[in-house]
Write an enzyme that holds these catalytic residues in place. Structure first.
Site, PDB file in Angstrom:
ATOM      1  N   ARG A   6     -66.135  84.036  50.339  1.00 23.06           N
ATOM      2  CA  ARG A   6     -64.859  84.037  51.096  1.00 23.06           C
ATOM      3  C   ARG A   6     -64.943  82.667  52.248  1.00 23.06           C
ATOM      4  O   ARG A   6     -64.379  82.057  51.975  1.00 23.06           O
ATOM      5  CB  ARG A   6     -64.750  85.217  52.034  1.00 23.06           C
ATOM      6  CG  ARG A   6     -63.672  86.289  51.374  1.00 23.06           C
ATOM      7  CD  ARG A   6     -64.375  87.463  51.725  1.00 23.06           C
ATOM      8  NE  ARG A   6     -65.199  87.717  50.879  1.00 23.06           N
ATOM      9  CZ  ARG A   6     -65.295  88.371  49.682  1.00 23.06           C
ATOM     10  NH1 ARG A   6     -63.951  88.847  49.381  1.00 23.06           N
ATOM     11  NH2 ARG A   6     -66.098  88.592  48.796  1.00 23.06           N
ATOM     12  N   THR A   7     -66.168  82.854  52.744  1.00 24.91           N
ATOM     13  CA  THR A   7     -66.022  81.838  53.649  1.00 24.91           C
ATOM     14  C   THR A   7     -66.399  80.382  53.169  1.00 24.91           C
ATOM     15  O   THR A   7     -65.767  79.236  53.581  1.00 24.91           O
ATOM     16  CB  THR A   7     -67.259  81.975  55.039  1.00 24.91           C
ATOM     17  OG1 THR A   7     -67.119  83.189  55.469  1.00 24.91           O
ATOM     18  CG2 THR A   7     -67.373  80.728  56.058  1.00 24.91           C
ATOM     19  N   ARG A  14     -74.123  77.857  56.765  1.00 26.47           N
ATOM     20  CA  ARG A  14     -74.643  79.239  56.741  1.00 26.47           C
ATOM     21  C   ARG A  14     -75.858  79.672  56.543  1.00 26.47           C
ATOM     22  O   ARG A  14     -76.455  79.008  55.729  1.00 26.47           O
ATOM     23  CB  ARG A  14     -73.635  80.319  55.837  1.00 26.47           C
ATOM     24  CG  ARG A  14     -73.927  81.512  55.682  1.00 26.47           C
ATOM     25  CD  ARG A  14     -73.122  82.685  54.857  1.00 26.47           C
ATOM     26  NE  ARG A  14     -71.936  82.606  55.826  1.00 26.47           N
ATOM     27  CZ  ARG A  14     -71.104  83.700  55.524  1.00 26.47           C
ATOM     28  NH1 ARG A  14     -71.382  84.391  54.612  1.00 26.47           N
ATOM     29  NH2 ARG A  14     -70.091  83.900  56.319  1.00 26.47           N
ATOM     30  N   HIS A  44     -70.166  83.868  64.208  1.00 27.65           N
ATOM     31  CA  HIS A  44     -69.603  83.363  63.167  1.00 27.65           C
ATOM     32  C   HIS A  44     -68.193  82.963  63.876  1.00 27.65           C
ATOM     33  O   HIS A  44     -67.112  83.447  63.485  1.00 27.65           O
ATOM     34  CB  HIS A  44     -69.201  84.589  62.054  1.00 27.65           C
ATOM     35  CG  HIS A  44     -68.626  84.031  60.923  1.00 27.65           C
ATOM     36  ND1 HIS A  44     -68.091  83.048  60.410  1.00 27.65           N
ATOM     37  CD2 HIS A  44     -68.741  84.817  59.615  1.00 27.65           C
ATOM     38  CE1 HIS A  44     -67.886  82.808  59.274  1.00 27.65           C
ATOM     39  NE2 HIS A  44     -67.969  83.766  58.858  1.00 27.65           N
TER      40      HIS A  44
HETATM   41  C1  NCD Z   1     -68.691  88.314  57.328  1.00 28.12           C
HETATM   42  C2  NCD Z   1     -70.081  87.500  57.287  1.00 28.12           C
HETATM   43  O1  NCD Z   1     -70.315  86.869  56.378  1.00 28.12           O
HETATM   44  O2  NCD Z   1     -70.506  87.773  58.425  1.00 28.12           O
HETATM   45  N1  NCD Z   1     -67.739  87.746  56.199  1.00 28.12           N
HETATM   46  C3  NCD Z   1     -67.272  86.655  56.080  1.00 28.12           C
HETATM   47  O3  NCD Z   1     -67.806  85.622  56.634  1.00 28.12           O
HETATM   48  N2  NCD Z   1     -65.966  86.643  55.819  1.00 28.12           N
HETATM   49  C4  NCD Z   1     -68.821  89.641  57.449  1.00 28.12           C
HETATM   50  C5  NCD Z   1     -69.607  90.418  56.495  1.00 28.12           C
HETATM   51  O4  NCD Z   1     -70.435  89.764  55.896  1.00 28.12           O
HETATM   52  O5  NCD Z   1     -69.783  91.502  56.640  1.00 28.12           O
END
Ligand code: NCD
Length: 326
Positions: free
Chosen positions: A71-72, A122, A151
């Site tokens: 996603r990110t 990340r 985040h």
């Molecule tokens: C989150 C993360 O990676 O902290 N997801 C994200 O970035 N969309 C939440 C998660 O992993 O639960």
């Protein structure tokens, strides 16, 4: 860009994002968030009119992901490309790079800053984004999640989604549920909400996964936090529910994870019992069983319908303010 000096590190932003690192929500103020939201509104209007604004044309952004992400990672890649920029995409850095040969984080950053105009990172270790920012001398670092730490860009999109719906970010009461100990999105979101006046949060989690005491102590004066232990204690007049997944990867003992993983689940029945008509239901995604898919069609469920697109728009706004102008 001028060389970054030590005092620049974790600088407050105060409305001027140019060349700055984004490591923690602590750097942001109400003024900075307003500027970001204003730019996001502008970007959404321009996209609707199909106007071109390739403000990152000629720029290269490295996406350096040491932890799994779709996603990110996808959201940042989409944001850069929609702005006409290009990406160097390094995923699974622990396996696909010189890190396997023992390269330090600092060296990896020093190499990629020669290749690009900004680095989005990340990493599984809390504090790693700060370490990366110290290593980088010439390009901004954006924290896309540092272990159980923060985040910030997820919090920005979450705050924008709440703002879009209620036209304000003060005088709101919400529920935050799930893994509040390890969930970095929650840490950043609560800090963000604490910048605004008269907000209150109900915190629902298994006892072992409560918000870290340090965070509770730091925020106690700024925001009302009420810890609850069961769904029956959820007030029925809340503005938002923000549900999160129990973070399996942070558990040393998988048996402990199994005991708590789906303690709290949103079902249509819970929404009927404890919800109200004006509220919104949020989740940072990915979900792994803590929201019954039957809830997805509810008009109040915004995790797929609003949070996901807002992630791209707010990241476009952030990258524009850091690297360019509209
Ligand atoms: C989150 C993360 O990676 O902290 N997801 C994200 O970035 N969309 C939440 C998660 O992993 O639960």
């Amino acid at each position: 860009m001028e060389a970054k000096c030590l005092h620049f590190f974790m600088d407050k932003i105060e409305g001027d994002f140019k060349g700055k690192d984004i490591l923690s929500i602590d750097q942001l103020s109400v003024k900075s968030l307003s500027k970001l939201f204003h730019t996001t509104d502008k970007i959404i209007r321009m996209l609707k009119k199909k106007k071109h604004f390739k403000v990152l044309s000629g720029k290269i952004i490295t996406l350096l992901f040491f932890e799994p992400s779709s996603r990110t990672f996808g959201s940042f890649a989409s944001a850069v490309k929609r702005l006409g920029g290009q990406t160097i995409e390094v995923q699974d850095v622990g396996h696909n790079s010189s890190v396997v040969k023992g390269e330090s984080l600092s060296d990896t950053i020093k190499v990629f800053e020669s290749y690009s105009d900004a680095i989005v990172i990340r990493h599984p270790e809390k504090g790693s984004a700060q370490k990366a920012a110290l290593a980088a001398t010439a390009v901004p670092i954006i924290n896309a999640g540092d272990g159980t730490g923060e985040h910030p860009t997820q919090a920005i999109l979450d705050l924008y989604t709440i703002y879009q719906k209620f036209k304000r970010l003060d005088n709101l009461t919400g529920l935050i549920a799930g893994d509040l100990l390890n969930g970095r999105t929650v840490h950043s979101l609560i800090k963000g909400l604490s910048l605004y006046k008269k907000n209150a949060l109900y915190l629902l989690s298994p006892k072992s996964l409560g918000l870290p005491t340090e965070l509770i102590n730091n925020l106690a004066k700024k925001i009302r936090l009420v810890e609850i232990e069961k769904e029956a204690d959820i007030p029925t007049d809340l503005y938002f529910w923000y549900w999160t997944r129990v973070q399996k990867e942070r558990f040393k003992n998988i048996g402990e994870y199994e005991k708590v993983k789906n303690r709290f689940v949103i079902t249509p029945e819970l929404v009927i019992k404890k919800g109200n008509q004006h509220m919104i239901i949020m989740h940072p995604l990915p979900r792994v069983g803590e929201i019954d898919p039957r809830v997805d069609d509810d008009k109040r469920a915004v995790y797929l319908k609003l949070q996901v697109p807002n992630g791209v728009y707010t990241r476009m706004a952030l990258l524009t303010l850091i690297l360019s102008r509209l």
